[in-house]
Scaffold this active site. Structure first.
Site, PDB file in Angstrom:
ATOM      1  N   HIS A  17      28.416 -38.132  -5.540  1.00 45.93           N
ATOM      2  CA  HIS A  17      28.119 -37.348  -6.598  1.00 45.93           C
ATOM      3  C   HIS A  17      29.151 -37.192  -7.703  1.00 45.93           C
ATOM      4  O   HIS A  17      28.659 -36.963  -8.690  1.00 45.93           O
ATOM      5  CB  HIS A  17      28.216 -35.866  -5.876  1.00 45.93           C
ATOM      6  CG  HIS A  17      27.882 -34.720  -6.617  1.00 45.93           C
ATOM      7  ND1 HIS A  17      26.411 -34.074  -6.618  1.00 45.93           N
ATOM      8  CD2 HIS A  17      28.726 -33.866  -7.363  1.00 45.93           C
ATOM      9  CE1 HIS A  17      26.659 -33.115  -7.514  1.00 45.93           C
ATOM     10  NE2 HIS A  17      27.980 -32.870  -7.934  1.00 45.93           N
TER      11      HIS A  17
ATOM     12  N   HIS B 193      20.120 -29.601  -7.994  1.00 47.21           N
ATOM     13  CA  HIS B 193      20.620 -28.835  -6.714  1.00 47.21           C
ATOM     14  C   HIS B 193      19.651 -29.087  -5.467  1.00 47.21           C
ATOM     15  O   HIS B 193      19.146 -28.031  -5.109  1.00 47.21           O
ATOM     16  CB  HIS B 193      20.889 -27.609  -7.161  1.00 47.21           C
ATOM     17  CG  HIS B 193      22.219 -27.242  -6.850  1.00 47.21           C
ATOM     18  ND1 HIS B 193      22.646 -25.975  -6.230  1.00 47.21           N
ATOM     19  CD2 HIS B 193      23.336 -27.996  -6.544  1.00 47.21           C
ATOM     20  CE1 HIS B 193      23.801 -25.894  -5.974  1.00 47.21           C
ATOM     21  NE2 HIS B 193      24.363 -27.112  -6.157  1.00 47.21           N
TER      22      HIS B 193
ATOM     23  N   HIS C 153      19.484 -30.826  -2.544  1.00 45.26           N
ATOM     24  CA  HIS C 153      19.947 -30.829  -1.125  1.00 45.26           C
ATOM     25  C   HIS C 153      20.090 -28.938  -0.747  1.00 45.26           C
ATOM     26  O   HIS C 153      19.316 -28.586   0.164  1.00 45.26           O
ATOM     27  CB  HIS C 153      21.013 -31.522  -0.621  1.00 45.26           C
ATOM     28  CG  HIS C 153      20.343 -32.908  -0.513  1.00 45.26           C
ATOM     29  ND1 HIS C 153      21.367 -34.062  -0.778  1.00 45.26           N
ATOM     30  CD2 HIS C 153      19.153 -33.484  -0.212  1.00 45.26           C
ATOM     31  CE1 HIS C 153      20.682 -35.039  -0.613  1.00 45.26           C
ATOM     32  NE2 HIS C 153      19.377 -34.962  -0.380  1.00 45.26           N
TER      33      HIS C 153
ATOM     34  N   ARG D  74      27.509 -22.990 -16.565  1.00 41.43           N
ATOM     35  CA  ARG D  74      28.771 -23.038 -16.793  1.00 41.43           C
ATOM     36  C   ARG D  74      29.169 -24.619 -17.380  1.00 41.43           C
ATOM     37  O   ARG D  74      30.001 -24.297 -18.089  1.00 41.43           O
ATOM     38  CB  ARG D  74      29.540 -23.018 -15.362  1.00 41.43           C
ATOM     39  CG  ARG D  74      29.738 -21.481 -14.890  1.00 41.43           C
ATOM     40  CD  ARG D  74      30.777 -21.439 -13.861  1.00 41.43           C
ATOM     41  NE  ARG D  74      30.474 -22.360 -12.572  1.00 41.43           N
ATOM     42  CZ  ARG D  74      29.766 -22.313 -11.702  1.00 41.43           C
ATOM     43  NH1 ARG D  74      28.806 -21.032 -11.658  1.00 41.43           N
ATOM     44  NH2 ARG D  74      29.329 -23.067 -10.654  1.00 41.43           N
TER      45      ARG D  74
ATOM     46  N   GLU E  44      33.675 -24.770  -3.134  1.00 40.01           N
ATOM     47  CA  GLU E  44      32.645 -24.656  -4.364  1.00 40.01           C
ATOM     48  C   GLU E  44      32.278 -23.377  -4.494  1.00 40.01           C
ATOM     49  O   GLU E  44      31.138 -23.010  -4.979  1.00 40.01           O
ATOM     50  CB  GLU E  44      31.697 -25.766  -4.034  1.00 40.01           C
ATOM     51  CG  GLU E  44      32.130 -27.042  -4.079  1.00 40.01           C
ATOM     52  CD  GLU E  44      31.006 -28.036  -4.093  1.00 40.01           C
ATOM     53  OE1 GLU E  44      29.763 -27.654  -4.041  1.00 40.01           O
ATOM     54  OE2 GLU E  44      31.098 -29.307  -3.684  1.00 40.01           O
TER      55      GLU E  44
ATOM     56  N   ASN F  92      18.714 -36.265 -18.864  1.00 39.48           N
ATOM     57  CA  ASN F  92      17.826 -36.662 -17.667  1.00 39.48           C
ATOM     58  C   ASN F  92      18.550 -36.205 -16.626  1.00 39.48           C
ATOM     59  O   ASN F  92      19.556 -36.125 -16.543  1.00 39.48           O
ATOM     60  CB  ASN F  92      17.557 -38.356 -18.047  1.00 39.48           C
ATOM     61  CG  ASN F  92      19.180 -39.075 -17.674  1.00 39.48           C
ATOM     62  OD1 ASN F  92      19.505 -39.204 -16.768  1.00 39.48           O
ATOM     63  ND2 ASN F  92      19.579 -39.326 -18.900  1.00 39.48           N
TER      64      ASN F  92
END
Lengths: 793, 226
Positions: A60, A109, A111, A130, A327, A515
């Site tokens: 990621h 976003h 999962h 953000r 997070e 994209n």
């Protein structure tokens, strides 16, 4: 020091116990990656450092599988002076006038939205907002391309309402108009819904922010929400339980959003930018503080000393590695000149946002983090942010592709009579992918900020960005995964072509591309091949159209077991229009306007909505891409829009001409009398999905000038009928007639039937039952409840 | 002199800039007011805009009601200051007891944004005097908690005294009792409206420009009073 201080691992400890076993595999690191970390540090990493590497070197954050392919976006991109910031920044920034720039980006976003639909989708919106904010921009709109399993599948009933409510709940509360997106259903997304979120922002050119932590001595400030245990492991397999199996239970790794804090964060950041109070800024998203601290210092080539105990926590018992990995949403990292620190803190206080100095920039080139006075992290930040592993993963064309491509939809049985064509049109209009999406979009605020010129279901969202001059932008996001499954190279180009066409159809000039590449596991060579082909197609397509990719996002591992989703490149195109007054709506509005079909129609049915809905068929090759023709079509649409030749324009894509007619007639409840081109089979004319086409209506008096314009550009144009404001029917001469009421009933009934009727009718004068709640039945004479006291009564 | 219309910003207000734009388009001068500042700076009228003040925590409008600026507004409203609450502003006015009743979760439990037909029932308030009585208009509605509720006595009172300012027509978007979209106090200076007139003030951005009448009405009201 008390004994408790030794419950955490320190650099000193790591030096003393070089051979201690570490759970790098559980954290998703390979053995050679772990060896490299030891090499970089010259010792074993501390627990905190290991956590940081595992996050930053995760797919990621590091793009380790995709990087070698994504380079093409930069290499093949047409050079553009308009690009103020590109790939690698939080979001690409494009200059649209002398002093105004626009920044936009789409992210996935996926999962989290499957695990917890509402919060997953909500924080997806929060995260992308953000990113836009971090560039110095005021966010002005969002869009959300959504993909779900089969519409009638049980789990879709759980996922879709939650996702839609989450997108709406967060975006509405932030005051961001939602101006478009997609809602697509396909069984391949069962268990892997795709929740992509796009945000666009506007900034004065001279207010562009950067993330670089320059200036040793400058203060590192954490702004926004407190840090909690939510979202730990969001980007990697990190979970607290891995560190100590007897410790607290694993926490859910889906973050929880608070849009109210984010709204205050937006306003306080904009005030800080406006008053020139900060040196650098970075949002905290995936990988939280770890990412923000390392990226800001690595970008500037500086170092940082951070006292982690200063980070405001929701739970006092958190370990340093949890603080670093959290997070928690709604946080930003600021780099501030010490002389301006008080002012910064004052702005934050005025908006009611927590701001805390947690460290300072150094010239050591090391990120040093302390916890209870002991050093728990001492690393070169670039080794985390920039020097992650890069893999050229093996690739192989999917074994079934040749057979799949040979199974063409053009050979399927097709409707022949007018009655059959009529039935097919109604069936397609009512199908989940083509039906009215109001059930979804009415849950989004499209009016807030007062600059929305066009919003869904229009071709593009159009936002006015300068009230004085009328300068505006148009945005469309599109993707067709069935096409990409049949041919990922051309599938990506087709997605690009559709978004490009949609922006032009609204009257704007396409400028730049973002994209979101949603794929299965990169460790599957067949998926990797699809990915590489799609990236190559998109990069080539952008080069041919002359518009650069400014940024984007890759989402891998969208698979259940060994079953991957269709490759799903979602492409967003940004366009600009000098004056939003010349925007072109999609619906027929002017009585007796001439209806014209632009472009060429050939028999192209493979991968089409018709093949899918009527035969559950997917095979053959997708429609041919002709980007030269797309450019011509776009030029004609934009120019004709500016000259007032068009009362409406609608791109032709899913469902072909038939669906475009359905949407154009129903939009303003205007009928149409259509005569299909004689040289085409009526079925092909109505349902083929040939590209580079549009349906337009031209006011009487403009037809000559418009047809001349098309001829000048070499664009085929065919008059196929006229708008009929009185008939309230779609009439296809010699084939069928459908009343708009029947058409509307078919088109609007599907989603309410699947996801719950939301009555639009007044509940016929419901007796005020509240009395029975608020007032006891006996005695009959009682005063109103205190909550309903009327001081004027 | 140009009338000065205060527009309050609470933390979480969203349509404050839109309301200011509407005031400006109507010919007034928008004056920003801040939730924590009790000073009203001599404004001639006040708009409480839409949004989610204080995150709508506890209840929509419940916290905003206790802000410093609201104390001044409640007092001034008693002295006849025209006050308009739009959406969240309407919720604040109910919480502050300037208007009766309450706005609860939409009956269908979804946020709902659509272009809504309304009938102006009372064209004599400070904010609706520019309309014809029973005039039909189209103004966007967008809310999650717009279902107007009150006990029977209050509803009967509102009906009898002509204090229902606007009703939903061609479909009730949230289940409001008596199709109530807007109400006023007895004096007619305080109006709460659930739909968003500030989003129907420009041909390019609104479904109509019917909302402009709300803002020109108050300017006419103020002009007549001077």
């Amino acid at each position: 020091m008390t004994a408790t201080t030794h419950e955490f691992d320190t650099v000193e400890q790591a030096g003393k116990t070089p051979d201690e076993e570490q759970p790098y595999e559980e954290l998703g690191l390979r053995e050679d990656e772990y060896r490299r970390i030891r090499q970089i540090l010259g010792r074993r990493p501390t627990t905190s450092e290991l956590a940081m590497y595992s996050i930053m070197w995760s797919e990621h954050c590091s793009y380790k599988s995709s990087k070698v392919h994504l380079r093409q976006f930069g290499e093949k991109a047409p050079k553009s002076e308009l690009m103020l910031a590109g790939i690698g920044e939080n979001a690409g920034v494009v200059r649209v006038s002398e002093d105004i720039a626009v920044t936009f980006k789409v992210e996935s976003h996926n999962h989290p939205s499957f695990v917890e639909p509402y919060q997953g989708a909500a924080t997806g919106v929060g995260g992308i907002v953000r990113d836009i904010l971090a560039m110095g921009a005021r966010p002005v709109a969002v869009m959300d391309p959504l993909r779900f399993g089969a519409a009638d599948h049980e789990d879709t009933k759980r996922v879709l309402p939650g996702v839609v409510a989450g997108v709406g709940g967060y975006g509405n509360c932030l005051g961001l108009p939602n101006i478009g997106g997609e809602v697509v259903f396909d069984p391949c997304y069962q268990g892997n819904p795709l929740v992509n979120a796009l945000c666009v922002g506007v900034l004065p050119v001279n207010r562009l922010q950067n993330k670089e932590a320059h200036g040793p001595g400058n203060i590192v400030v954490l702004l926004g929400a407190k840090t909690g245990r939510d979202g730990i492991g969001g980007v990697s397999v990190l979970a607290s339980a891995t560190f100590d199996s007897d410790g607290p239970a694993r926490r859910p790794s889906v973050q929880v959003g608070d849009p109210f804090i984010e709204k205050l964060l937006i306003e306080s950041c904009l005030e800080l930018y406006e008053r020139d109070l900060i040196v650098g800024v970075q949002d905290l998203g995936g990988a939280g503080l770890t990412c923000a601290l390392t990226e800001t210092s690595a970008a500037a080539g500086t170092g940082m000393d951070v006292d982690l105990n200063l980070v405001p926590l929701r739970e006092a018992s958190m370990d340093p590695q949890e603080v670093l990995a959290s997070e928690s949403q709604e946080r930003m990292l600021l780099i501030v000149d010490p002389a301006k620190l008080d002012e910064v803190l004052h702005v934050a206080e005025r908006w009611g946002v927590i701001a805390t100095a947690i460290g300072q920039v150094t010239d050591t080139g090391r990120l040093v983090i302390t916890w209870h006075g002991e050093t728990v992290v001492d690393v070169p930040p670039g080794s985390l942010a920039d020097d992650g592993p890069i893999y050229a993963r093996p690739m192989r064309e999917p074994a079934d592709l040749i057979l799949l491509q040979a199974d063409r939809a053009e050979t399927l049985p097709r409707p022949r009579t007018g009655v059959e064509l009529r039935e097919t049109l109604l069936r397609l209009a009512a199908s989940p992918n083509l039906c009215d999406k109001s059930w979804v979009t009415e849950q989004y605020d499209r009016y807030v900020q007062g600059n929305t010129i066009l919003a869904q279901p229009e071709n593009s969202g159009v936002i006015r960005i300068d009230e004085q001059t009328g300068l505006g932008i148009a945005l469309s996001v599109d993707g067709n995964a069935r096409f990409a499954r049949l041919d990922p190279y051309n599938g990506a180009k087709l997605a690009l072509a559709e978004a490009y066409r949609n922006v032009a159809a609204a009257g704007a000039t396409p400028l730049a591309v973002t994209n979101c590449l949603n794929f299965g596991s990169p460790e599957d060579p067949q998926v990797m091949w699809q990915f590489a082909e799609a990236v190559r197609g998109l990069a080539d397509g952008c080069a041919e159209l002359g518009i650069p990719v400014t940024g984007g996002n890759v989402s891998f591992y969208n698979s259940t077991g060994s079953q991957a989703i269709h490759p799903t490149p979602v492409v967003g195109v940004l366009g600009v229009m000098g004056n939003v007054g010349s925007r072109v709506p999609m619906g027929f509005g002017g009585d007796s306007d001439l209806i014209m079909l632009l472009g060429e129609t050939t028999e192209e049915l493979s991968g089409s909505e018709w093949a899918w809905v009527t035969h559950q068929h997917l095979g053959g090759r997708p429609p041919r891409v002709n980007l030269t023709r797309e450019r011509i079509l776009a030029s004609v649409l934009t120019e004709a829009g500016e000259r007032g030749h068009l009362s409406s324009a609608h791109d032709l894509s899913d469902g072909g001409l038939a669906q475009a007619l359905v949407e154009a007639t129903l939009r303003y409840d205007h009928g149409a009398n259509i005569t299909l081109p004689e040289d085409l089979n009526p079925f092909v004319a109505l349902f083929s999905e040939s590209t580079a086409r549009a349906l337009v209506s031209v006011p009487r008096g403009h037809e000559k000038a418009f047809v001349t314009l098309c001829a000048q550009h070499g664009l085929p144009v065919t008059v196929i009928g006229s708008v009929d404001g009185r008939s309230r029917a779609l009439d296809v001469r010699g084939q069928f007639t459908i009343s708009l009421d029947e058409l509307r009933a078919a088109w609007t009934g599907t989603l309410p039937a699947l996801f719950g009727e939301v009555s639009t009718e007044a509940p016929a004068y419901v007796p005020p039952t509240v009395d029975t709640f608020f007032e006891p039945v006996e005695p009959p004479e009682v005063p109103a409840s205190p909550g309903d006291t009327d001081p004027d009564a | 002199m140009t009338a000065r219309i205060g527009v309050v910003t609470f933390p979480g207000s969203l349509d404050d800039r839109d309301a200011a734009r509407a005031v400006q388009l109507a010919g007034g001068a928008p004056i920003p007011l801040w939730h924590a500042d009790a000073e009203l700076y001599g404004v001639d009228a006040v708009v409480l805009p839409g949004g989610f003040s204080y995150g709508d925590y506890l209840r929509a409008g419940a916290i905003a009601r206790f802000s410093a600026v609201m104390e001044s507004i409640v007092k001034a409203a008693g002295d006849g200051l025209p006050v308009l609450g739009i959406c969240n502003g309407f919720q604040v006015l109910c919480e502050a007891h300037l208007l009766p009743g309450a706005l609860t979760r939409n009956q269908h439990l979804h946020f709902r944004n659509r272009d809504q037909g309304l009938r102006i029932e009372n064209a004599s308030t400070a904010w609706t005097n520019g309309f014809q009585s029973r005039q039909e208009v189209v103004i966007p509605v967008k809310n999650g908690e717009g279902c107007y509720m009150a006990d029977r006595r209050t509803l009967d009172g509102l009906e009898a005294e002509g204090r229902i300012v606007a009703r939903y027509i061609r479909g009730n978007p949230n289940g409001s009792l008596h199709d109530i979209a807007a109400i006023t106090n007895a004096a007619g200076n305080v109006v709460g409206i659930m739909p968003h007139p500030e989003h129907a003030v420009e041909v390019l951005t609104g479904p109509s420009i019917d909302g402009l009448g709300i803002f020109t009405s108050v300017l006419a009201h103020l002009g007549a009073r001077v």
